[in-house]
Design an enzyme around this catalytic site. Sequence first.
Site, PDB file in Angstrom:
ATOM      1  N   ARG A  16       0.107  -2.089   2.934  1.00  0.00           N
ATOM      2  CA  ARG A  16       0.062  -4.026   2.474  1.00  0.00           C
ATOM      3  C   ARG A  16       1.191  -4.803   2.974  1.00  0.00           C
ATOM      4  O   ARG A  16       1.367  -6.001   2.964  1.00  0.00           O
ATOM      5  CB  ARG A  16      -0.512  -4.679   1.024  1.00  0.00           C
ATOM      6  CG  ARG A  16      -1.779  -4.362   1.109  1.00  0.00           C
ATOM      7  CD  ARG A  16      -2.369  -4.723  -0.208  1.00  0.00           C
ATOM      8  NE  ARG A  16      -2.474  -4.141  -1.198  1.00  0.00           N
ATOM      9  CZ  ARG A  16      -2.481  -4.628  -2.492  1.00  0.00           C
ATOM     10  NH1 ARG A  16      -2.127  -5.379  -3.100  1.00  0.00           N
ATOM     11  NH2 ARG A  16      -2.491  -3.848  -3.582  1.00  0.00           N
ATOM     12  N   GLY A  80      -2.551  11.139  -5.555  1.00  0.00           N
ATOM     13  CA  GLY A  80      -2.471  10.572  -6.863  1.00  0.00           C
ATOM     14  C   GLY A  80      -1.661  10.775  -7.546  1.00  0.00           C
ATOM     15  O   GLY A  80      -0.385  11.455  -7.053  1.00  0.00           O
ATOM     16  N   ASP A 104       8.726   0.866  -6.820  1.00  0.00           N
ATOM     17  CA  ASP A 104       7.829  -0.626  -6.074  1.00  0.00           C
ATOM     18  C   ASP A 104       8.143  -1.226  -7.475  1.00  0.00           C
ATOM     19  O   ASP A 104       7.270  -2.725  -6.988  1.00  0.00           O
ATOM     20  CB  ASP A 104       7.304   0.171  -5.179  1.00  0.00           C
ATOM     21  CG  ASP A 104       5.802   0.663  -6.525  1.00  0.00           C
ATOM     22  OD1 ASP A 104       5.407   0.923  -7.236  1.00  0.00           O
ATOM     23  OD2 ASP A 104       4.257  -0.238  -5.514  1.00  0.00           O
ATOM     24  N   ASN A 232       3.231  -4.851  -3.953  1.00  0.00           N
ATOM     25  CA  ASN A 232       2.574  -4.385  -2.621  1.00  0.00           C
ATOM     26  C   ASN A 232       2.337  -5.015  -1.552  1.00  0.00           C
ATOM     27  O   ASN A 232       1.597  -4.239  -0.737  1.00  0.00           O
ATOM     28  CB  ASN A 232       1.235  -4.077  -3.947  1.00  0.00           C
ATOM     29  CG  ASN A 232       0.993  -3.263  -4.290  1.00  0.00           C
ATOM     30  OD1 ASN A 232       1.518  -2.075  -4.451  1.00  0.00           O
ATOM     31  ND2 ASN A 232       1.056  -3.640  -5.867  1.00  0.00           N
ATOM     32  N   TYR A 399      42.498  -9.959  22.725  1.00  0.00           N
ATOM     33  CA  TYR A 399      41.991  -9.397  24.234  1.00  0.00           C
ATOM     34  C   TYR A 399      42.664  -8.541  25.462  1.00  0.00           C
ATOM     35  O   TYR A 399      41.762 -10.043  25.575  1.00  0.00           O
ATOM     36  CB  TYR A 399      40.585  -8.976  23.300  1.00  0.00           C
ATOM     37  CG  TYR A 399      39.597  -8.243  23.952  1.00  0.00           C
ATOM     38  CD1 TYR A 399      40.399  -7.085  23.865  1.00  0.00           C
ATOM     39  CD2 TYR A 399      38.350  -8.074  24.553  1.00  0.00           C
ATOM     40  CE1 TYR A 399      39.617  -5.584  23.720  1.00  0.00           C
ATOM     41  CE2 TYR A 399      37.623  -7.522  24.940  1.00  0.00           C
ATOM     42  CZ  TYR A 399      38.005  -6.129  25.025  1.00  0.00           C
ATOM     43  OH  TYR A 399      37.199  -4.888  25.181  1.00  0.00           O
TER      44      TYR A 399
HETATM   45  C1  UD1 Z   1      -1.347   2.704 -11.389  1.00  0.00           C
HETATM   46  C2  UD1 Z   1      -2.167   3.265 -12.392  1.00  0.00           C
HETATM   47  C3  UD1 Z   1      -2.518   2.165 -13.384  1.00  0.00           C
HETATM   48  C4  UD1 Z   1      -1.781   1.089 -13.891  1.00  0.00           C
HETATM   49  C5  UD1 Z   1      -0.256   0.953 -12.563  1.00  0.00           C
HETATM   50  C6  UD1 Z   1       0.340  -0.457 -12.567  1.00  0.00           C
HETATM   51  C7  UD1 Z   1      -2.716   5.090 -11.662  1.00  0.00           C
HETATM   52  C8  UD1 Z   1      -3.899   6.346 -11.888  1.00  0.00           C
HETATM   53  N1  UD1 Z   1      -3.164   4.162 -12.215  1.00  0.00           N
HETATM   54  O1  UD1 Z   1      -2.568   2.557 -10.450  1.00  0.00           O
HETATM   55  O2  UD1 Z   1      -3.462   2.705 -14.201  1.00  0.00           O
HETATM   56  O3  UD1 Z   1      -2.039   0.188 -14.150  1.00  0.00           O
HETATM   57  O4  UD1 Z   1      -0.463   1.838 -11.549  1.00  0.00           O
HETATM   58  O5  UD1 Z   1       0.393  -0.480 -11.738  1.00  0.00           O
HETATM   59  O6  UD1 Z   1      -1.817   6.222 -12.125  1.00  0.00           O
HETATM   60  N2  UD1 Z   1       2.391   7.605  -5.491  1.00  0.00           N
HETATM   61  C9  UD1 Z   1       2.414   8.413  -5.171  1.00  0.00           C
HETATM   62  N3  UD1 Z   1       2.028   9.376  -4.951  1.00  0.00           N
HETATM   63  C10 UD1 Z   1       0.671   9.140  -5.014  1.00  0.00           C
HETATM   64  C11 UD1 Z   1       0.102   8.076  -5.603  1.00  0.00           C
HETATM   65  C12 UD1 Z   1       0.748   6.905  -5.556  1.00  0.00           C
HETATM   66  O7  UD1 Z   1       4.633   8.838  -5.592  1.00  0.00           O
HETATM   67  O8  UD1 Z   1      -0.074  10.110  -4.591  1.00  0.00           O
HETATM   68  C13 UD1 Z   1       3.282   6.625  -6.736  1.00  0.00           C
HETATM   69  C14 UD1 Z   1       3.512   4.964  -5.625  1.00  0.00           C
HETATM   70  O9  UD1 Z   1       4.133   5.225  -4.426  1.00  0.00           O
HETATM   71  C15 UD1 Z   1       3.672   4.017  -6.302  1.00  0.00           C
HETATM   72  C16 UD1 Z   1       2.814   4.402  -7.658  1.00  0.00           C
HETATM   73  O10 UD1 Z   1       3.125   6.225  -7.244  1.00  0.00           O
HETATM   74  O11 UD1 Z   1       4.843   3.766  -6.905  1.00  0.00           O
HETATM   75  C17 UD1 Z   1       2.194   4.197  -8.038  1.00  0.00           C
HETATM   76  O12 UD1 Z   1       0.874   3.925  -7.367  1.00  0.00           O
HETATM   77  P1  UD1 Z   1      -0.330   2.971  -7.175  1.00  0.00           P
HETATM   78  O13 UD1 Z   1      -1.202   3.786  -6.288  1.00  0.00           O
HETATM   79  O14 UD1 Z   1      -0.310   1.657  -6.863  1.00  0.00           O
HETATM   80  O15 UD1 Z   1      -1.104   3.350  -8.597  1.00  0.00           O
HETATM   81  P2  UD1 Z   1      -2.100   2.543  -8.875  1.00  0.00           P
HETATM   82  O16 UD1 Z   1      -3.536   1.568  -8.188  1.00  0.00           O
HETATM   83  O17 UD1 Z   1      -1.336   0.845  -8.597  1.00  0.00           O
HETATM   84 MG    MG Z   2       0.122  -0.501  -7.880  1.00  0.00          MG
END
Ligand code: UD1
Ligand code: MG
Length: 470
Positions: A16, A80, A104, A232, A399
């Site tokens: 995004r 994840g 982030d 985001n 110069y």
């Molecule tokens: C996550 C939480 C959610 C919480 C929210 C708060 C999980 C499953 N859910 O959701 O409960 O309320 O954060 O903001 O954890 N990332 C990786 N590798 C991956 C996926 C993500 O490094 O495979 C990193 C992303 O870059 C980011 C962070 O993990 O910095 C969080 O990932 P994001 O996808 O934003 O999680 P949310 O869906 O927001």
């Molecule tokens: Mg997030």
Amino acid sequence: MNDLNVVIMAGGKGTRMKSKLPKVLNELGGQTLIEHVIKVAQSLGASRKIVVVGHQAAEVQAALSAHPDLTFALQEPQLGTGHAVQMAQPYVSEQGVTLVLSGDVPLITPETLTKLLQVSAGEHLTLLTLNAPNPFGYGRVLKLQSQRLGQTEIVGIVEEKDASPKERLIQEVYTGVMVIPNVHLKAWLAKLANHNVQKEYYLTDLVKIAVESGHVVLSHQTHDVVEVSGVNDPAQLAFLERAHQERLAHALMLNGVRLADPKRIDVRGELVCGSEVSIDVGCVFEGRVSLGQGTKVGAYCVLSNVEVGPGVTLKPFTHIEGGLKESEAVSIGEGAQLGPFSRIRPGTRLGAQVHVGNFVEIKNSTLGEGSKANHLAYLGDASVGARVNYGAGSITANYDGANKHKTTIEDDVHVGSNSVLVAPLTLGAGGTVGAGSTITKDTPSGALTVSRAKAVTLSNWSRPSKKDKP
Ligand code: UD1
Ligand code: MG
């Protein structure tokens, strides 16, 4: 703290943001998002800091090459948040705890994390939670009345997409920050599965896993939405930028700085102020800037990497651009006056009581005490003594098309208006250069040097006039 491991997740894509730049490399307050998080980890005294990189891993890693204290764990593909921590786990120490942060979420405070770590006491899975009036998008914290504790107990976290309508009403949310005891980390992570709507390995499932194996899960609640807000999209980035700037502005005011409007200042680095400093609206401070006691900064000044002495007046729209290298350092002496519309470039050192006026550009030059260049002038690679008056429209021609040359102007020289000083050149102390001169050779001390075509008067000359049409 002993054996504090911090895992910073930075593997996600950040679709995004609609930008080619990896999300965590966007800047907030002049620093990348992830650098804010690294700084917090450092301030907590983390013994290991592991950054999980995945999407655009090479770019993120390259941008952090100045941090030898980081370990990088590659997550490819990104399955994840639970999978991200699985990739980091081999680098985590056996004892102590792991604090999970996101690259982030830049404004998380050490104070809150210290409290969270205290609650975990080195042995409990502990969540940082928030009571969110609008919990949409967050994982909801599930609690049940506990027999063993005699109060409610955390039993799980359910993601927005997996939650039932009833669960979605829960306002206590997981912020994305948790502490995990390392003795259990590997075993708990091994139990993660991806049986959910997003087919991801959720880190949040550790809660259920811990509870099922007989452990108590604790939480600490923050009331500060800003510190747990993630970036985001560009709107969220701008929101956090303003929040960050307001915090910095209030910290400055607490130290006695007078800000015309705390909402109209931007500090993109480190600003250190003496007492009685005042700053008008719209100023931008970049890199390392220090302002001496009683210095006044007028509206819309942009100052980068400069040491400004005490009692200095910077009139509106002054642009000072220093660099971090010694050769690019810029300093402004006590009581100097600059602007409006002055431009000071790298390597400039202005002495006490120097005056620099409008549309004057100075680069890599030194001006001694009390010297003045007040109007429309250029000084480049010049060494200027004390009490020199540098006339309007004069320039150093430093110069020759291939090389830069030095100009030395000794004490008490007067350079008349519209002079061209062709470097290399030395103007002797106390000498005067007549207005409109082009000087190509050194001039002696105490004398007038002028190079100017003699004026010619034609008395029987008449101005052209419009011819009558034939
Ligand atoms: C996550 C939480 C959610 C919480 C929210 C708060 C999980 C499953 N859910 O959701 O409960 O309320 O954060 O903001 O954890 N990332 C990786 N590798 C991956 C996926 C993500 O490094 O495979 C990193 C992303 O870059 C980011 C962070 O993990 O910095 C969080 O990932 P994001 O996808 O934003 O999680 P949310 O869906 O927001
Ligand atoms: Mg997030």
